[in-house]
Structures are given as C-alpha cells and as structure tokens.
Write a protein that holds these residues in place. Structure first.
Motif, PDB file in Angstrom:
ATOM      1  N   TRP A 195      14.756 -19.536  -0.868  1.00 33.96           N
ATOM      2  CA  TRP A 195      13.508 -20.189  -1.262  1.00 33.96           C
ATOM      3  C   TRP A 195      13.571 -20.546  -2.748  1.00 33.96           C
ATOM      4  CZ3 TRP A 195       9.725 -19.284  -4.897  1.00 33.96           C
ATOM      5  CH2 TRP A 195       8.561 -20.057  -4.778  1.00 33.96           C
ATOM      6  N   VAL A 196      13.995 -19.595  -3.569  1.00 37.89           N
ATOM      7  CA  VAL A 196      14.124 -19.865  -5.001  1.00 37.89           C
ATOM      8  C   VAL A 196      15.153 -20.969  -5.234  1.00 37.89           C
ATOM      9  CG1 VAL A 196      14.803 -18.893  -7.241  1.00 37.89           C
ATOM     10  CG2 VAL A 196      13.445 -17.525  -5.637  1.00 37.89           C
ATOM     11  N   ARG A 197      16.232 -20.897  -4.494  1.00 38.78           N
ATOM     12  CA  ARG A 197      17.348 -21.828  -4.653  1.00 38.78           C
ATOM     13  C   ARG A 197      16.961 -23.264  -4.321  1.00 38.78           C
ATOM     14  NH1 ARG A 197      23.067 -20.229  -1.786  1.00 38.78           N
ATOM     15  NH2 ARG A 197      24.341 -22.003  -2.423  1.00 38.78           N
ATOM     16  N   THR A 198      16.070 -23.436  -3.367  1.00 37.87           N
ATOM     17  CA  THR A 198      15.724 -24.777  -2.885  1.00 37.87           C
ATOM     18  C   THR A 198      14.360 -25.262  -3.379  1.00 37.87           C
ATOM     19  OG1 THR A 198      14.846 -23.830  -0.828  1.00 37.87           O
ATOM     20  CG2 THR A 198      17.140 -24.554  -0.817  1.00 37.87           C
ATOM     21  N   HIS A 199      13.686 -24.439  -4.176  1.00 40.66           N
ATOM     22  CA  HIS A 199      12.373 -24.810  -4.703  1.00 40.66           C
ATOM     23  C   HIS A 199      12.398 -24.672  -6.228  1.00 40.66           C
ATOM     24  CE1 HIS A 199      11.484 -23.953  -0.503  1.00 40.66           C
ATOM     25  NE2 HIS A 199      10.340 -24.567  -0.632  1.00 40.66           N
ATOM     26  N   ASP A 200      13.218 -25.483  -6.861  1.00 41.52           N
ATOM     27  CA  ASP A 200      13.464 -25.331  -8.291  1.00 41.52           C
ATOM     28  C   ASP A 200      12.180 -25.400  -9.119  1.00 41.52           C
ATOM     29  OD1 ASP A 200      15.500 -25.342 -10.590  1.00 41.52           O
ATOM     30  OD2 ASP A 200      14.324 -27.130 -11.020  1.00 41.52           O
ATOM     31  N   ASP A 201      11.370 -26.427  -8.916  1.00 42.23           N
ATOM     32  CA  ASP A 201      10.134 -26.558  -9.693  1.00 42.23           C
ATOM     33  C   ASP A 201       9.172 -25.413  -9.399  1.00 42.23           C
ATOM     34  OD1 ASP A 201      10.977 -28.814 -10.978  1.00 42.23           O
ATOM     35  OD2 ASP A 201       9.888 -30.221  -9.699  1.00 42.23           O
ATOM     36  N   PHE A 202       9.059 -25.044  -8.128  1.00 45.18           N
ATOM     37  CA  PHE A 202       8.182 -23.930  -7.763  1.00 45.18           C
ATOM     38  C   PHE A 202       8.651 -22.638  -8.429  1.00 45.18           C
ATOM     39  CE2 PHE A 202       6.310 -25.525  -3.453  1.00 45.18           C
ATOM     40  CZ  PHE A 202       5.672 -26.550  -4.127  1.00 45.18           C
ATOM     41  N   ALA A 203       9.968 -22.415  -8.451  1.00 45.62           N
ATOM     42  CA  ALA A 203      10.509 -21.198  -9.064  1.00 45.62           C
ATOM     43  C   ALA A 203      10.222 -21.168 -10.556  1.00 45.62           C
ATOM     44  CB  ALA A 203      12.009 -21.110  -8.811  1.00 45.62           C
ATOM     45  N   ARG A 204      10.380 -22.295 -11.219  1.00 44.05           N
ATOM     46  CA  ARG A 204      10.112 -22.348 -12.662  1.00 44.05           C
ATOM     47  C   ARG A 204       8.647 -22.077 -12.968  1.00 44.05           C
ATOM     48  NH1 ARG A 204      14.236 -24.749 -15.695  1.00 44.05           N
ATOM     49  NH2 ARG A 204      15.987 -25.415 -14.394  1.00 44.05           N
ATOM     50  N   ILE A 205       7.759 -22.671 -12.195  1.00 45.02           N
ATOM     51  CA  ILE A 205       6.323 -22.437 -12.402  1.00 45.02           C
ATOM     52  C   ILE A 205       5.979 -20.974 -12.139  1.00 45.02           C
ATOM     53  CG2 ILE A 205       4.012 -22.979 -11.546  1.00 45.02           C
ATOM     54  CD1 ILE A 205       5.079 -25.822 -10.943  1.00 45.02           C
ATOM     55  N   SER A 206       6.536 -20.414 -11.070  1.00 47.70           N
ATOM     56  CA  SER A 206       6.245 -19.018 -10.724  1.00 47.70           C
ATOM     57  C   SER A 206       6.738 -18.067 -11.796  1.00 47.70           C
ATOM     58  CB  SER A 206       6.888 -18.669  -9.377  1.00 47.70           C
ATOM     59  OG  SER A 206       6.386 -19.479  -8.344  1.00 47.70           O
ATOM     60  N   MET A 207       7.920 -18.336 -12.341  1.00 44.85           N
ATOM     61  CA  MET A 207       8.456 -17.458 -13.378  1.00 44.85           C
ATOM     62  C   MET A 207       7.602 -17.539 -14.638  1.00 44.85           C
ATOM     63  SD  MET A 207      12.350 -16.995 -14.773  1.00 44.85           S
ATOM     64  CE  MET A 207      12.445 -18.505 -15.744  1.00 44.85           C
ATOM     65  N   ARG A 208       7.188 -18.741 -15.011  1.00 44.46           N
ATOM     66  CA  ARG A 208       6.302 -18.882 -16.168  1.00 44.46           C
ATOM     67  C   ARG A 208       4.972 -18.177 -15.910  1.00 44.46           C
ATOM     68  NH1 ARG A 208       7.444 -22.812 -20.012  1.00 44.46           N
ATOM     69  NH2 ARG A 208       9.208 -24.214 -19.567  1.00 44.46           N
TER      70      ARG A 208
END
Length: 214
Positions: free
Chosen positions: A106-119
C-alpha cells in the motif's frame, strides 16, 4: 497513490450532481499536500493547479483545514477498502506475512498518500488528542486490527499495534526516501524494493514468534 488516480466516486457529504470541479480540487490538493505538507500548501496554489478559482474551492470546502480533512478521508478509505487489511483471515504466520506485504505494498503504490500520512504523523499531535474526529482514525484502526488478528492478540496485548506501527514507520521512511537510500547503499534498483519487503516480513515473523514465547 498518485493524485491522478483518485476515483470519481462521490465523497461522503458531497451533494449528488456536484460538478467535476470537486475532483479537480481533490487531485490538486493531494499533489500539493504531498509535496509541501499542510502548512506549506496554499489554497491559491491548489486552485491554480486545479485550473479553478480560489472562490470555487471555498465554495466546495470552506477552508484549507476542511479540504485537508477530505484528503485524509480519501487516504483512510483506501486503507479501509484494502481486501487483505480489512479481512486478514485466521491468525497465523501466513496471515501475518500477507498483512505485512499488503501494508508495504500500500505504501509502495500510494506515494502521495504515504507522504501525506507521514507528514500528518509528524505534525498532528494536537489533532490526534481529539482522535474521535481525526479523519485517519478508521484507516489506522484497520491496520492495527489486521495485525492484532494475524497475531491473535488478546485484549490488553499491544504487540499487534506496536508491530503495525513499526512496519508502517519503516515503510514510510524507506519508500518516501527510497532514491536517496538506494544510491547510498549501492543496491541495484531491480532488487531494492523486493528485498526490503522480504526483510521486513522476516523481521515481523520473528517478532511475532518471540511475542508468543513470552
């Protein structure tokens, strides 16, 4: 997930028949929040990227905070709708491996989502104090419950949640910073991501085994 991959489905609370400008705003907002974070993104730039006026965005959402909440809801729903995370199956090593792989992918294929979630994880302490209204709460609960189910955690046993956070944190850090990490390590691109996933699965299985032996 890239912003352009956001589907056209109606967002909860959106009136039926609302114009496609709504989707344009969401796509632009995901891109801007992923690149700049909540504080760095501006409604003016989001409007520009969407090809709309700032007034149109305010008509749909009212404020940047409300728009950001809708974006977080999209992220949460993508986790809630993940077939493995939402329905992991019976407890056991195979299920735990499937859950870890599903979260990593999920993290691997949802780059923008992962960046927003980490922020969001770094910047959201004040909002999480009132977690009943936190838009990511349901998605995070989906992850936690998947790990708890796979590890057959009993009430009060936090091992499943702790492992979920470790896997999620490692995946965020790895994939968001992947180009730099790969260059520093000198690992061929073809092997890099698959090897990381295998190592993370092995670590999770060892953790679960040690937890069961306590």
């Amino acid at each position: 997930m890239k912003a352009a991959e956001v589907t056209e489905k109606r967002t909860p609370g959106r009136p039926v028949g609302q114009s496609s400008g709504y989707e344009q705003i969401i796509v632009a907002a995901i891109e801007q929040f992923a690149a700049l974070g909540f504080e760095g993104a501006s409604m003016r730039q989001i409007a520009k990227e969407a090809g709309l006026s700032s007034a149109t965005i305010l008509h749909h959402f009212g404020s940047k905070r409300e728009l950001f909440a809708v974006v977080l809801k999209h992220i949460s729903e993508s986790l809630e709708n993940n077939p493995v995370l939402s329905n992991p199956g019976a407890a056991g090593p195979d299920t735990l491996q499937a859950v870890v792989e599903a979260l990593v992918n999920w993290v691997r294929t949802h780059d923008d989502f992962a960046r927003i979630s980490m922020r969001e994880a770094l910047d959201t302490a004040e909002r999480v104090e009132n977690a009943k209204r936190w838009p990511l709460k349901a998605g995070m609960e989906t992850i936690h419950k998947a790990f708890e189910t796979a590890m057959d955690c009993q009430p009060g046993n936090l091992s499943g949640r702790m492992l979920a956070l470790q896997v999620l944190g490692a995946s965020f850090l790895f994939y968001v910073g992947e180009p730099v990490h790969r260059l520093q390590a000198g690992v061929p691109d073809a092997q890099w991501k698959d090897e990381f996933c295998r190592n993370l699965v092995d670590t999770a299985l060892r953790f679960a085994k040690m937890d069961m032996q306590k």
